[in-house]
Design a protein around this motif. Sequence first.
Motif, PDB file in Angstrom:
ATOM      1  N   GLU A  22      38.621  42.000  42.805  1.00  0.00           N
ATOM      2  CA  GLU A  22      39.435  42.185  44.014  1.00  0.00           C
ATOM      3  C   GLU A  22      40.306  40.956  44.288  1.00  0.00           C
ATOM      4  O   GLU A  22      41.489  41.082  44.599  1.00  0.00           O
ATOM      5  CB  GLU A  22      38.537  42.461  45.220  1.00  0.00           C
ATOM      6  N   ARG A  23      39.716  39.780  44.177  1.00  0.00           N
ATOM      7  CA  ARG A  23      40.483  38.558  44.419  1.00  0.00           C
ATOM      8  C   ARG A  23      41.546  38.362  43.349  1.00  0.00           C
ATOM      9  O   ARG A  23      42.664  37.965  43.642  1.00  0.00           O
ATOM     10  CB  ARG A  23      39.565  37.344  44.467  1.00  0.00           C
ATOM     11  N   ALA A  24      41.208  38.624  42.095  1.00  0.00           N
ATOM     12  CA  ALA A  24      42.188  38.468  41.013  1.00  0.00           C
ATOM     13  C   ALA A  24      43.395  39.375  41.267  1.00  0.00           C
ATOM     14  O   ALA A  24      44.539  38.948  41.102  1.00  0.00           O
ATOM     15  CB  ALA A  24      41.549  38.769  39.666  1.00  0.00           C
ATOM     16  N   GLU A  25      43.144  40.605  41.695  1.00  0.00           N
ATOM     17  CA  GLU A  25      44.240  41.530  42.000  1.00  0.00           C
ATOM     18  C   GLU A  25      45.065  40.988  43.169  1.00  0.00           C
ATOM     19  O   GLU A  25      46.291  40.968  43.116  1.00  0.00           O
ATOM     20  CB  GLU A  25      43.700  42.922  42.347  1.00  0.00           C
ATOM     21  N   ARG A  26      44.387  40.534  44.210  1.00  0.00           N
ATOM     22  CA  ARG A  26      45.071  40.009  45.404  1.00  0.00           C
ATOM     23  C   ARG A  26      45.893  38.772  45.069  1.00  0.00           C
ATOM     24  O   ARG A  26      46.957  38.557  45.622  1.00  0.00           O
ATOM     25  CB  ARG A  26      44.027  39.673  46.472  1.00  0.00           C
ATOM     26  N   TYR A  27      45.404  37.942  44.140  1.00  0.00           N
ATOM     27  CA  TYR A  27      46.089  36.703  43.786  1.00  0.00           C
ATOM     28  C   TYR A  27      47.102  36.887  42.659  1.00  0.00           C
ATOM     29  O   TYR A  27      47.695  35.928  42.195  1.00  0.00           O
ATOM     30  CB  TYR A  27      45.077  35.627  43.367  1.00  0.00           C
ATOM     31  N   GLY A  28      47.286  38.134  42.192  1.00  0.00           N
ATOM     32  CA  GLY A  28      48.306  38.421  41.189  1.00  0.00           C
ATOM     33  C   GLY A  28      47.921  38.159  39.748  1.00  0.00           C
ATOM     34  O   GLY A  28      48.791  38.065  38.883  1.00  0.00           O
ATOM     35  N   VAL A  29      46.614  38.038  39.470  1.00  0.00           N
ATOM     36  CA  VAL A  29      46.180  37.771  38.093  1.00  0.00           C
ATOM     37  C   VAL A  29      45.171  38.810  37.603  1.00  0.00           C
ATOM     38  O   VAL A  29      44.348  38.533  36.738  1.00  0.00           O
ATOM     39  CB  VAL A  29      45.607  36.332  37.954  1.00  0.00           C
ATOM     40  N   GLY A  30      45.276  40.014  38.131  1.00  0.00           N
ATOM     41  CA  GLY A  30      44.373  41.085  37.715  1.00  0.00           C
ATOM     42  C   GLY A  30      44.515  41.440  36.242  1.00  0.00           C
ATOM     43  O   GLY A  30      43.520  41.683  35.551  1.00  0.00           O
ATOM     44  N   GLU A  31      45.761  41.452  35.762  1.00  0.00           N
ATOM     45  CA  GLU A  31      45.991  41.775  34.345  1.00  0.00           C
ATOM     46  C   GLU A  31      45.406  40.693  33.443  1.00  0.00           C
ATOM     47  O   GLU A  31      44.855  41.001  32.376  1.00  0.00           O
ATOM     48  CB  GLU A  31      47.477  41.957  34.074  1.00  0.00           C
ATOM     49  N   ALA A  32      45.516  39.439  33.867  1.00  0.00           N
ATOM     50  CA  ALA A  32      44.932  38.343  33.078  1.00  0.00           C
ATOM     51  C   ALA A  32      43.418  38.514  32.989  1.00  0.00           C
ATOM     52  O   ALA A  32      42.829  38.315  31.920  1.00  0.00           O
ATOM     53  CB  ALA A  32      45.287  36.986  33.682  1.00  0.00           C
TER      54      ALA A  32
END
Length: 131
Positions: A22-32
């Motif tokens: 959830e945090r990765a998606e919110r911070y713009g690094v979900g794909e990473a």
Amino acid sequence: MDEIAERLARLCAQAGDDGLRERAERYGVGEALTRLGQAARAGSRTAAVTADLDALDDAFARHGIDGLTVGPRGFEPLRGGRAHPVVTVWGCPAEASCSRLEPQERQLGSRTPPPACALTGTPLVSRRKRL
């Protein structure tokens, strides 16, 4: 163990629930994060994996979560110098301020308002904090 394997192991220990995703998606690094999962399964140790780990660390650090895959970082003044690292944060606006500090992102052209005190509704103010 190599550096990438150690960083992936740290990331794995943090990924026990959906909070990391959830945090990765919110911070713009979900794909990473998705690519890192694939790299971990494949045993990949390429420069692209390092770049994704760095991107994840940078994004989380901008939101106050430092050392996600590299562990806690330490700062030391330069030898012979008297300089101390300084960070810019959002802080309590009160004259006798509380200890609340929030990470402040530096984005050129951003018109995002500062966070506010939940007790008073007053916006936090920009402060420079010496480490």
